[in-house]
Scaffold this motif. Structure first.
Motif, short mmCIF file in Angstrom:
data_model
loop_
_atom_site.label_atom_id
_atom_site.label_comp_id
_atom_site.label_asym_id
_atom_site.label_seq_id
_atom_site.Cartn_x
_atom_site.Cartn_y
_atom_site.Cartn_z
N LEU A 1 -7.82 -1.37 0.04
CA LEU A 1 -6.79 -0.98 1.04
C LEU A 1 -7.49 -0.87 2.39
O LEU A 1 -8.32 0.00 2.62
CB LEU A 1 -6.17 0.38 0.66
N LEU B 1 0.42 1.17 7.60
CA LEU B 1 1.03 0.33 6.56
C LEU B 1 1.11 -1.11 7.03
O LEU B 1 0.69 -2.04 6.33
CB LEU B 1 2.45 0.83 6.24
N ALA C 1 -2.18 -2.86 6.98
CA ALA C 1 -2.63 -3.20 5.62
C ALA C 1 -1.84 -4.39 5.06
O ALA C 1 -2.39 -5.23 4.34
CB ALA C 1 -2.46 -1.99 4.71
N LEU C 2 -0.56 -4.48 5.44
CA LEU C 2 0.28 -5.56 4.89
C LEU C 2 -0.22 -6.93 5.31
O LEU C 2 0.01 -7.93 4.63
CB LEU C 2 1.74 -5.38 5.32
N HIS D 1 -1.79 -8.93 2.67
CA HIS D 1 -1.10 -9.24 1.41
C HIS D 1 -0.22 -10.48 1.56
O HIS D 1 0.72 -10.47 2.33
CB HIS D 1 -0.25 -8.04 0.97
N LEU E 1 6.30 -5.74 -0.10
CA LEU E 1 5.08 -5.39 -0.83
C LEU E 1 5.42 -4.64 -2.10
O LEU E 1 6.20 -3.67 -2.07
CB LEU E 1 4.17 -4.49 0.03
N LEU F 1 1.21 0.37 -1.99
CA LEU F 1 -0.14 0.06 -1.50
C LEU F 1 -1.18 0.90 -2.24
O LEU F 1 -2.26 0.40 -2.58
CB LEU F 1 -0.24 0.35 0.00
#
Ligand SMILES: NC(=O)NC1=NC(=O)NC1=O
Length: 162
Positions: free
Chosen positions: A22, A59, A62-63, A66, A114, A148
């Protein structure tokens, strides 16, 4: 990496080890500063509540790591390798349905859908997407935070062994 090595290695090495789980600085710091961990279970438990709650900015940062669910995962990074392992195998019909679902989700929430994909079929992932489309923005932020963390805990338990 072995848990005892993780517990005793340098801060930088420990941070580099958890980053693919993460990529949120506050969360990485909390996990690294929480050493030594008595077990991998204690480490994954920390992953689920460290630096809670995550901010919307954290958030969204971090996305960026992905890939969309059902999309081909490119790249040689540790994150990409984790994603390839986590993503469900999809047939053409599921791939098309997920592409449509991703489009609807992004139109509603303006961010990538996510979900903790490991252990879930494409059908289950799509059903969860449909359910979540009905969430308020605040409800959905809390769900994304939790997903997450579940992904991070799974990735840590894959990266650090007893
Ligand atoms: N968009 C996503 O949900 N991506 C992902 N979920 C996982 O569990 N791994 C991913 O890369």
């Amino acid at each position: 990496m072995l848990l005892k090595e993780f517990n005793s290695t340098s801060r930088d090495e420990a941070a580099a080890t958890v980053k693919p789980a993460l990529d949120i600085a506050r969360w990485i710091d909390a996990i690294v500063d929480g050493r030594p961990y008595a077990s991998v279970d204690a480490l994954t438990a920390a992953a689920l509540d460290a630096a809670a709650p995550l901010s919307e900015a954290e958030l969204d940062g971090a996305l960026a790591h992905h890939p969309r669910i059902g999309a081909k995962v490119d790249g040689t990074s540790a994150e990409a390798a984790h994603s390839r392992r986590e993503q469900p195998s999809v047939d053409d019909a599921a791939r098309a349905a997920l592409a449509e679902g991703n489009r609807a989700y992004e139109a509603r929430f303006d961010r990538v859908y996510l979900v903790r994909a490991a252990g879930r079929s494409a059908e289950e992932i799509l059903a969860l997407l449909q359910q979540r489309l009905g969430n308020t923005d605040e409800q959905e932020l809390a769900v994304v935070d939790q997903q997450l963390r579940e992904i991070a805990a799974l990735r840590l338990s894959a990266a650090i062994e007893t």
